[in-house]
Design an enzyme around this catalytic site. Structure first.
Site, PDB file in Angstrom:
ATOM      1  N   TYR A  17       0.839  -1.213   0.000  1.00 25.16           N
ATOM      2  CA  TYR A  17       0.000   0.000   0.000  1.00 25.16           C
ATOM      3  C   TYR A  17       0.870   1.259   0.000  1.00 25.16           C
ATOM      4  O   TYR A  17       0.671   2.183  -0.794  1.00 25.16           O
ATOM      5  CB  TYR A  17      -0.901  -0.036   1.238  1.00 25.16           C
ATOM      6  CG  TYR A  17      -1.949   1.043   1.303  1.00 25.16           C
ATOM      7  CD1 TYR A  17      -3.144   0.914   0.608  1.00 25.16           C
ATOM      8  CD2 TYR A  17      -1.765   2.178   2.083  1.00 25.16           C
ATOM      9  CE1 TYR A  17      -4.128   1.901   0.684  1.00 25.16           C
ATOM     10  CE2 TYR A  17      -2.732   3.166   2.168  1.00 25.16           C
ATOM     11  CZ  TYR A  17      -3.915   3.017   1.465  1.00 25.16           C
ATOM     12  OH  TYR A  17      -4.876   3.993   1.548  1.00 25.16           O
TER      13      TYR A  17
HETATM   14  P1  NAD Z   1     -13.745   1.148   0.339  1.00 28.39           P
HETATM   15  O1  NAD Z   1     -13.335  -0.260   0.596  1.00 28.39           O
HETATM   16  O2  NAD Z   1     -14.897   1.713   1.066  1.00 28.39           O
HETATM   17  O3  NAD Z   1     -13.980   1.367  -1.228  1.00 28.39           O
HETATM   18  C1  NAD Z   1     -13.099   0.838  -2.183  1.00 28.39           C
HETATM   19  C2  NAD Z   1     -13.766   0.880  -3.534  1.00 28.39           C
HETATM   20  O4  NAD Z   1     -12.853   0.328  -4.506  1.00 28.39           O
HETATM   21  C3  NAD Z   1     -15.043   0.029  -3.617  1.00 28.39           C
HETATM   22  O5  NAD Z   1     -15.991   0.675  -4.423  1.00 28.39           O
HETATM   23  C4  NAD Z   1     -14.555  -1.250  -4.276  1.00 28.39           C
HETATM   24  O6  NAD Z   1     -15.577  -1.990  -4.940  1.00 28.39           O
HETATM   25  C5  NAD Z   1     -13.559  -0.665  -5.247  1.00 28.39           C
HETATM   26  N1  NAD Z   1     -12.623  -1.650  -5.774  1.00 28.39           N
HETATM   27  C6  NAD Z   1     -11.806  -2.493  -5.108  1.00 28.39           C
HETATM   28  N2  NAD Z   1     -11.135  -3.263  -5.974  1.00 28.39           N
HETATM   29  C7  NAD Z   1     -11.522  -2.885  -7.209  1.00 28.39           C
HETATM   30  C8  NAD Z   1     -11.183  -3.317  -8.520  1.00 28.39           C
HETATM   31  N3  NAD Z   1     -10.298  -4.305  -8.748  1.00 28.39           N
HETATM   32  N4  NAD Z   1     -11.776  -2.720  -9.564  1.00 28.39           N
HETATM   33  C9  NAD Z   1     -12.712  -1.722  -9.372  1.00 28.39           C
HETATM   34  N5  NAD Z   1     -13.068  -1.293  -8.152  1.00 28.39           N
HETATM   35  C10 NAD Z   1     -12.470  -1.870  -7.089  1.00 28.39           C
HETATM   36  O7  NAD Z   1     -12.413   1.994   0.610  1.00 28.39           O
HETATM   37  P2  NAD Z   1     -12.174   3.575   0.821  1.00 28.39           P
HETATM   38  O8  NAD Z   1     -11.662   3.748   2.191  1.00 28.39           O
HETATM   39  O9  NAD Z   1     -13.316   4.348   0.355  1.00 28.39           O
HETATM   40  O10 NAD Z   1     -10.916   3.776  -0.140  1.00 28.39           O
HETATM   41  C11 NAD Z   1     -10.980   4.490  -1.347  1.00 28.39           C
HETATM   42  C12 NAD Z   1      -9.601   5.041  -1.665  1.00 28.39           C
HETATM   43  O11 NAD Z   1      -9.202   5.947  -0.639  1.00 28.39           O
HETATM   44  C13 NAD Z   1      -8.516   3.982  -1.747  1.00 28.39           C
HETATM   45  O12 NAD Z   1      -7.641   4.265  -2.813  1.00 28.39           O
HETATM   46  C14 NAD Z   1      -7.800   4.133  -0.427  1.00 28.39           C
HETATM   47  O13 NAD Z   1      -6.456   3.727  -0.478  1.00 28.39           O
HETATM   48  C15 NAD Z   1      -7.909   5.631  -0.205  1.00 28.39           C
HETATM   49  N6  NAD Z   1      -7.730   6.025   1.181  1.00 28.39           N
HETATM   50  C16 NAD Z   1      -8.561   5.558   2.157  1.00 28.39           C
HETATM   51  C17 NAD Z   1      -8.339   5.949   3.468  1.00 28.39           C
HETATM   52  C18 NAD Z   1      -9.204   5.486   4.580  1.00 28.39           C
HETATM   53  O14 NAD Z   1      -8.837   5.711   5.748  1.00 28.39           O
HETATM   54  N7  NAD Z   1     -10.351   4.885   4.332  1.00 28.39           N
HETATM   55  C19 NAD Z   1      -7.262   6.789   3.768  1.00 28.39           C
HETATM   56  C20 NAD Z   1      -6.444   7.246   2.755  1.00 28.39           C
HETATM   57  C21 NAD Z   1      -6.689   6.850   1.456  1.00 28.39           C
END
Ligand code: NAD
Length: 260
Positions: free
Chosen positions: A155
């Site tokens: 990651y």
């Molecule tokens: P989440 O699990 O709620 O959502 C992830 C999304 O990605 C979902 O819609 C899922 O279906 C989709 N996904 C996963 N694999 C996929 C694939 N192969 N093809 C198409 N879609 C796919 O997660 P989130 O927390 O909303 O994360 C979203 C982004 O934000 C990510 O890139 C994550 O790294 C980043 N992020 C999250 C946080 C946090 O604390 N939640 C912090 C920093 C960055």
């Protein structure tokens, strides 16, 4: 503000991506939703965006680990709406384990979905944006694009790579009215974070409550999770004309985490 524009938001069936799609639709933008999940729930959310904001919303279930499906998604967007104005690279997964136990398939999937997918979407969208003479690319990176935490090799590597991709693309299109920026959230309470609490507890030998207080919020001086809605509002601002001269920026929204 974004009436008549079209945005592709990868991973928008859940969490941050869903929130970004909501804010962009609220600003009048047509949205292409992407990601996995229950088909009834996905359709309910798609229909709610069209009903509430009067925009067009299309769901394309392309797998961001598959370059051919990414190309099809961008082509289908252009064929349906006539443009791809905004690209939000957001889809993501997580796996937490010490490096010597890190499964190779998880490494490959995390690099593919967080980093290579953004390369492929951008490669396909840039010629369309150049043709239109306008574009906005927003990569949802993370505080982990700037700093590391143990047990997250794939990651952290992917997110640091995404910061590099952001800066490079920004320079290549700097004079073409196309911007490329990265938003770096701290911890946001979405399924991605909720699901890693158990694994982090196991890896560190502590309770799940201790993971929240001593690992997650310990990193953020404000002691507050970042809100999904605030990331959506920041994304919408980066799509505005006021943000036309913001490009190649790596923007934290992390409660002061990376200021330390
Ligand atoms: P989440 O699990 O709620 O959502 C992830 C999304 O990605 C979902 O819609 C899922 O279906 C989709 N996904 C996963 N694999 C996929 C694939 N192969 N093809 C198409 N879609 C796919 O997660 P989130 O927390 O909303 O994360 C979203 C982004 O934000 C990510 O890139 C994550 O790294 C980043 N992020 C999250 C946080 C946090 O604390 N939640 C912090 C920093 C960055």
């Amino acid at each position: 503000m974004l009436k008549g524009k079209t945005a592709v938001i990868t991973g928008s069936t859940s969490g941050i991506g869903k929130g970004i799609a909501h804010e962009l639709a609220k600003a009048g933008c047509n949205v292409v939703l992407n990601g996995f999940g229950d088909s009834g729930e996905i359709e309910k959310n798609r229909a709610a965006l069209t009903d509430e904001f009067g925009v067009e919303a299309l769901y394309i279930g392309a797998d961001m680990a598959k370059p051919a499906q990414i190309q099809d998604m961008i082509n289908q967007t252009r064929n349906t709406f006539g443009s791809v104005d905004i690209l939000v690279n957001n889809a993501g997964i997580q796996h937490v384990a010490p490096i010597e136990e890190f499964p190779v398939d998880k490494w490959n999937a995390i690099i593919a979905i967080h980093l290579s997918a953004a390369f492929h979407t951008t490669c396909n969208a840039i010629p369309i944006m150049k043709g239109q003479g306008w574009g906005r690319i927003i990569n949802i990176a993370a505080a982990h694009a700037l700093v590391a935490s143990p047990y997250k090799t794939a990651y952290v590597s992917a997110k640091h790579g995404l910061a590099g991709l952001t800066k490079t693309v920004a320079l290549e299109v700097a004079q073409l009215h196309i911007t490329c920026n990265a938003i770096c959230p701290g911890y946001v309470l979405t399924p991605l974070v909720e699901n890693q609490i158990t694994d982090t507890a196991k890896a560190r030998g502590i309770t799940e409550e201790q993971v929240v207080s001593d690992v997650l919020l310990a990193a953020q001086p404000t002691k507050k999770f970042t809100k999904v809605e605030d990331i959506g509002v920041l994304t919408t601002f980066l799509c505005s004309e006021s943000a036309a001269n913001i490009t190649g920026a790596i923007i934290p929204i992390d409660g002061g985490w990376t200021a330390q």
